[in-house]
Structures are given as structure tokens and as C-alpha cells.
Scaffold this motif. Structure first.
Motif, PDB file in Angstrom:
ATOM      1  N   CYS A 251       2.026   1.747  -3.542  1.00  0.00           N
ATOM      2  CA  CYS A 251       0.955   2.268  -4.398  1.00  0.00           C
ATOM      3  C   CYS A 251       0.655   3.726  -4.096  1.00  0.00           C
ATOM      4  O   CYS A 251       0.450   4.526  -5.009  1.00  0.00           O
ATOM      5  CB  CYS A 251      -0.307   1.421  -4.219  1.00  0.00           C
ATOM      6  SG  CYS A 251      -0.157  -0.271  -4.835  1.00  0.00           S
ATOM      7  N   GLU A 252       0.644   4.086  -2.816  1.00  0.00           N
ATOM      8  CA  GLU A 252       0.371   5.472  -2.430  1.00  0.00           C
ATOM      9  C   GLU A 252       1.454   6.413  -2.949  1.00  0.00           C
ATOM     10  O   GLU A 252       1.185   7.590  -3.232  1.00  0.00           O
ATOM     11  CB  GLU A 252       0.250   5.580  -0.914  1.00  0.00           C
ATOM     12  CG  GLU A 252      -1.035   4.946  -0.362  1.00  0.00           C
ATOM     13  CD  GLU A 252      -1.018   4.825   1.149  1.00  0.00           C
ATOM     14  OE1 GLU A 252      -0.041   5.313   1.776  1.00  0.00           O
ATOM     15  OE2 GLU A 252      -1.970   4.233   1.697  1.00  0.00           O
TER      16      GLU A 252
ATOM     17  N   LEU B 134      -5.854  -6.198  -3.644  1.00  0.00           N
ATOM     18  CA  LEU B 134      -5.167  -5.389  -4.660  1.00  0.00           C
ATOM     19  C   LEU B 134      -5.673  -5.698  -6.060  1.00  0.00           C
ATOM     20  O   LEU B 134      -4.978  -5.453  -7.049  1.00  0.00           O
ATOM     21  CB  LEU B 134      -3.657  -5.632  -4.584  1.00  0.00           C
ATOM     22  CG  LEU B 134      -2.995  -5.136  -3.291  1.00  0.00           C
ATOM     23  CD1 LEU B 134      -1.705  -5.874  -3.027  1.00  0.00           C
ATOM     24  CD2 LEU B 134      -2.746  -3.642  -3.358  1.00  0.00           C
TER      25      LEU B 134
ATOM     26  N   ARG C 221       5.765   0.856  -8.232  1.00  0.00           N
ATOM     27  CA  ARG C 221       5.405  -0.489  -8.686  1.00  0.00           C
ATOM     28  C   ARG C 221       6.219  -1.521  -7.906  1.00  0.00           C
ATOM     29  O   ARG C 221       7.268  -1.207  -7.357  1.00  0.00           O
ATOM     30  CB  ARG C 221       5.674  -0.653 -10.188  1.00  0.00           C
ATOM     31  CG  ARG C 221       4.825   0.234 -11.075  1.00  0.00           C
ATOM     32  CD  ARG C 221       5.071  -0.077 -12.549  1.00  0.00           C
ATOM     33  NE  ARG C 221       6.434   0.252 -12.956  1.00  0.00           N
ATOM     34  CZ  ARG C 221       7.219  -0.549 -13.681  1.00  0.00           C
ATOM     35  NH1 ARG C 221       6.789  -1.740 -14.068  1.00  0.00           N
ATOM     36  NH2 ARG C 221       8.433  -0.160 -14.026  1.00  0.00           N
TER      37      ARG C 221
ATOM     38  N   ARG D 297       0.840  -1.209   0.000  1.00  0.00           N
ATOM     39  CA  ARG D 297       0.000   0.000   0.000  1.00  0.00           C
ATOM     40  C   ARG D 297       0.877   1.261   0.000  1.00  0.00           C
ATOM     41  O   ARG D 297       0.545   2.253  -0.647  1.00  0.00           O
ATOM     42  CB  ARG D 297      -0.943  -0.008   1.198  1.00  0.00           C
ATOM     43  CG  ARG D 297      -1.988  -1.115   1.123  1.00  0.00           C
ATOM     44  CD  ARG D 297      -3.183  -0.863   2.010  1.00  0.00           C
ATOM     45  NE  ARG D 297      -4.148  -1.952   1.896  1.00  0.00           N
ATOM     46  CZ  ARG D 297      -4.987  -2.117   0.889  1.00  0.00           C
ATOM     47  NH1 ARG D 297      -4.969  -1.254  -0.117  1.00  0.00           N
ATOM     48  NH2 ARG D 297      -5.847  -3.126   0.869  1.00  0.00           N
TER      49      ARG D 297
ATOM     50  N   LYS E 209      -0.220  -1.821 -10.694  1.00  0.00           N
ATOM     51  CA  LYS E 209       1.098  -1.436 -10.187  1.00  0.00           C
ATOM     52  C   LYS E 209       1.780  -2.597  -9.461  1.00  0.00           C
ATOM     53  O   LYS E 209       2.992  -2.585  -9.272  1.00  0.00           O
ATOM     54  CB  LYS E 209       0.981  -0.245  -9.221  1.00  0.00           C
ATOM     55  CG  LYS E 209       0.427   1.025  -9.858  1.00  0.00           C
ATOM     56  CD  LYS E 209       1.385   1.607 -10.872  1.00  0.00           C
ATOM     57  CE  LYS E 209       0.909   2.945 -11.388  1.00  0.00           C
ATOM     58  NZ  LYS E 209       1.820   3.518 -12.397  1.00  0.00           N
ATOM     59  N   ILE E 210       0.986  -3.576  -9.023  1.00  0.00           N
ATOM     60  CA  ILE E 210       1.519  -4.722  -8.308  1.00  0.00           C
ATOM     61  C   ILE E 210       1.433  -5.943  -9.212  1.00  0.00           C
ATOM     62  O   ILE E 210       0.360  -6.343  -9.635  1.00  0.00           O
ATOM     63  CB  ILE E 210       0.752  -4.984  -7.002  1.00  0.00           C
ATOM     64  CG1 ILE E 210       0.742  -3.724  -6.122  1.00  0.00           C
ATOM     65  CG2 ILE E 210       1.369  -6.166  -6.259  1.00  0.00           C
ATOM     66  CD1 ILE E 210       2.114  -3.213  -5.727  1.00  0.00           C
TER      67      ILE E 210
ATOM     68  N   ASN F 227      -5.222  -3.539  -9.467  1.00  0.00           N
ATOM     69  CA  ASN F 227      -4.104  -2.601  -9.314  1.00  0.00           C
ATOM     70  C   ASN F 227      -2.933  -3.098 -10.167  1.00  0.00           C
ATOM     71  O   ASN F 227      -2.209  -4.017  -9.780  1.00  0.00           O
ATOM     72  CB  ASN F 227      -3.687  -2.506  -7.845  1.00  0.00           C
ATOM     73  CG  ASN F 227      -2.714  -1.372  -7.596  1.00  0.00           C
ATOM     74  OD1 ASN F 227      -1.898  -1.056  -8.453  1.00  0.00           O
ATOM     75  ND2 ASN F 227      -2.795  -0.762  -6.430  1.00  0.00           N
TER      76      ASN F 227
END
Length: 313
Positions: free
Chosen positions: A50-51, A82, A55, A47, A87-88, A85
Motif C-alpha cells: 500500500c505504501e 485494512l 495492489r 502495508r 488496494k487490497i 483500502n
């Protein structure tokens, strides 16, 4: 670009959380192999990434640690917390005992999690490349190997390719004093020449997993630097305590190692980048404070990341 490979122990995850803004700004993508049964720290770390707009790649079928036999809880974390998302990325670890069918099954299960293949001894590259077919060009492959594995990597030429190498020589702490400084890596300079889109390493920890050792007979502070007078090759210092014959007094041994570090810094010829981690080492020296060995390792990892960020900026 840079892909630092972390095993998901406490201080590794704390390092990623604290460095999340810098990692994102620099375009660095940490690879995390979860090794602890509890995934709360991993979730907080993801998290934070992501914030910060960064990545990460999370290994969903780890080899080491508490999830070595079953990564279902990791997959559930990605799916339930997630989902959507991009990004992950779900990292699919391909080892020597991973069959093509295992790789295929894991890929299908994580198609919605932006999968990345992490090659570490896999024996069926041709079958995997043929299976991916037209999707090969949009796939990402991380190779935990040496640069000589050219034939293996050729199967994935049209994909995004990352090469990860271990530059850290694992020894007893007391033995490092005989080899300081020593060459760590040149991959940050040469990865493009090898046809790679990025590179990675195991920071100052190395690709040797252990659950934690016993009492330290010697304390060592490992710090990397890039030498502009030597083709920008990265070297590593090992500042080792003088006392190493008993497993007592880690605070006193840390002071001995820290004294050597500060003496080298004050000499003006250390070539160590003055990172926030170096400033904190200076503060610890000024206060004569021992924060614990895990914290020391965290500072060394932060320094390594900051050094590469400054070089690649």
C-alpha cells in the motif's frame, strides 16, 4: 497484467516486500495465499504494498497451511487493519469441494473488501455467474487452470479475467540437470489472444505446496529468461550442483551451482536479463558466500519478476 501467485511463507513475503515498489510501478498484482498461523509478516507485506501504491489479492479461505480449516483471522486482518483500502482485495478461493452456497457466503462476508474470485477446480460456474448478475461485469476472476477450460471461463466473459498457469516442473533437484534449459511459459505473450486481461504463474516455486523438505542432496538455482529469438517464449535454466549423493555441505553445493551460473553469464549467450538479483548472485560468487537456500530462492523469484517487468515495460 501480471499476477504472481505466492504461498505466504517467510521468503515469499520478504520477496513481495522488497519488490513492492517495482510491483506497483509495473502494475503487477501479487496473489497471496497465507499459510502461516502468524499474520504479522503478511500485515507488514500488505502495508509495504500500500505504501508503494500497489495492489494485492489475499486469499481469505486458503486451502494450504495453518488457515486451511478456518480463515477467520485473515478476514479479521482485512476488516480491522485494512478496512476501506480498495488496494487490497479479498481473494475467494473456489476449489472442487467448494459449494455454490459456500462461495456465496464468503462473497457476502467480504463485499466490503473488493472481492476477487480465484477459480481452482470449482464445479458451479453457471450458478455463480447467474448470482452475480449485473455485478458480473465489474467483478474479477482469476482462473488457476489450463487454456483448454474455455467453456468454464465463458460464464465470466463479461468480467475481468486473469489466467494463472504453473510453468515450473517439480522434480528432485538432481534431475533438473538433464533438462536445462526448458520451456517455462508463453502466457505472457498469448494471454490477450486467450481473451484474458492478465496472466500469472507460481514463479520458480510451482503449484506444489510443502511445509519444507529435508536436507538437500543437490542444490539448484532456477532462473528464467525470455528468448527474443524464439517468439519471446520464457525458458528456465536449472543450475545444479555436481555433488548430489549425500545430504551434506549445502554451501559447497551452492558454490558448484553458482559457478555454473556465472560461467553461463560470462559466456555472453545466456539471454538472462541482468537484473538486480543477477548482480547479487555475481556478488555472492565474488565473495564466495552462501546466504542460505531460502535466500537463494528469494533471489530467483526477484529475478523472475524483474525479467517480466523489463519485458512488459
Amino acid at each position: 497484467m501480471y499476477h504472481p501467485y505466492f504461498r505466504g511463507k517467510q521468503f515469499e513475503l520478504i520477496t513481495i516486500r522488497e519488490m513492492a515498489p517495482l510491483l506497483a510501478h509495473a502494475g503487477f498484482v501479487p496473489i497471496i495465499e497465507p499459510v502461516r498461523e502468524s499474520l504479522g509478516g503478511l500485515e507488514r507485506t500488505l502495508r509495504a504494498i500500500c505504501e508503494a501504491g500497489g495492489r494485492a489479492i489475499v486469499i481469505v479461505n486458503p486451502h494450504h497451511g495453518d488457515h486451511g480449516d478456518d480463515g477467520a483471522n485473515i478476514s479479521a486482518l482485512l476488516r480491522d487493519k485494512l478496512i476501506g483500502n480498495n488496494k487490497i482485495s479479498a481473494g475467494i478461493l473456489l476449489r472442487g469441494n467448494t459449494s455454490f452456497e459456500d462461495a456465496k457466503t464468503c462473497f457476502i462476508a467480504h463485499e466490503d473488501h473488493n472481492p476477487t474470485f480465484v477459480h481452482s477446480g470449482f464445479n458451479e460456474p453457471k450458478a455463480l455467474a447467474q448470482y452475480l448478475g449485473d455485478n458480473l461485469a465489474t467483478s474479477t476472476h482469476v482462473f488457476v487452470s489450463n487454456p483448454a477450460d474455455t467453456l468454464y471461463r465463458r460464464h465470466f466473459n463479461s468480467s475481468t479475467r486473469i489466467l494463472v498457469q504453473d510453468g515450473f516442473e517439480r522434480r528432485k533437484n538432481a534431475d533438473y540437470a538433464k533438462n536445462s534449459p526448458e520451456k517455462f511459459s508463453e502466457l505472457h505473450v498469448t494471454y490477450g489472444d486467450l481473451g484474458m486481461a492478465g496472466f500469472g504463474d507460481f514463479l520458480i516455486v510451482g503449484d506444489v505446496y510443502s511445509e519444507g523438505g529435508g536436507p538437500a542432496y543437490a542444490v539448484a538455482i532456477h532462473l528464467t529468461y525470455i528468448d527474443p529469438d524464439n517468439d519471446n517464449v520464457m525458458f528456465i535454466y536449472h543450475f545444479v550442483s555436481t555433488t548430489n549423493d549425500t545430504p551434506t555441505d549445502p554451501a559447497g553445493k551452492f558454490k558448484q551451482a553458482l559457478d555454473k551460473l556465472v560461467e553461463k553469464l560470462d559466456s555472453g549467450n545466456s539471454k538472462l536479463h541482468e537484473t538486480t538479483a543477477i548482480r547479487e548472485f555475481r556478488e555472492l560468487h565474488a565473495k564466495q558466500h552462501f546466504p542460505g537456500l531460502g535466500y537463494v530462492k528469494k533471489l530467483s523469484m526477484k529475478h523472475h519478476i524483474e525479467t517480466l517487468a523489463a519485458y512488459l515495460a
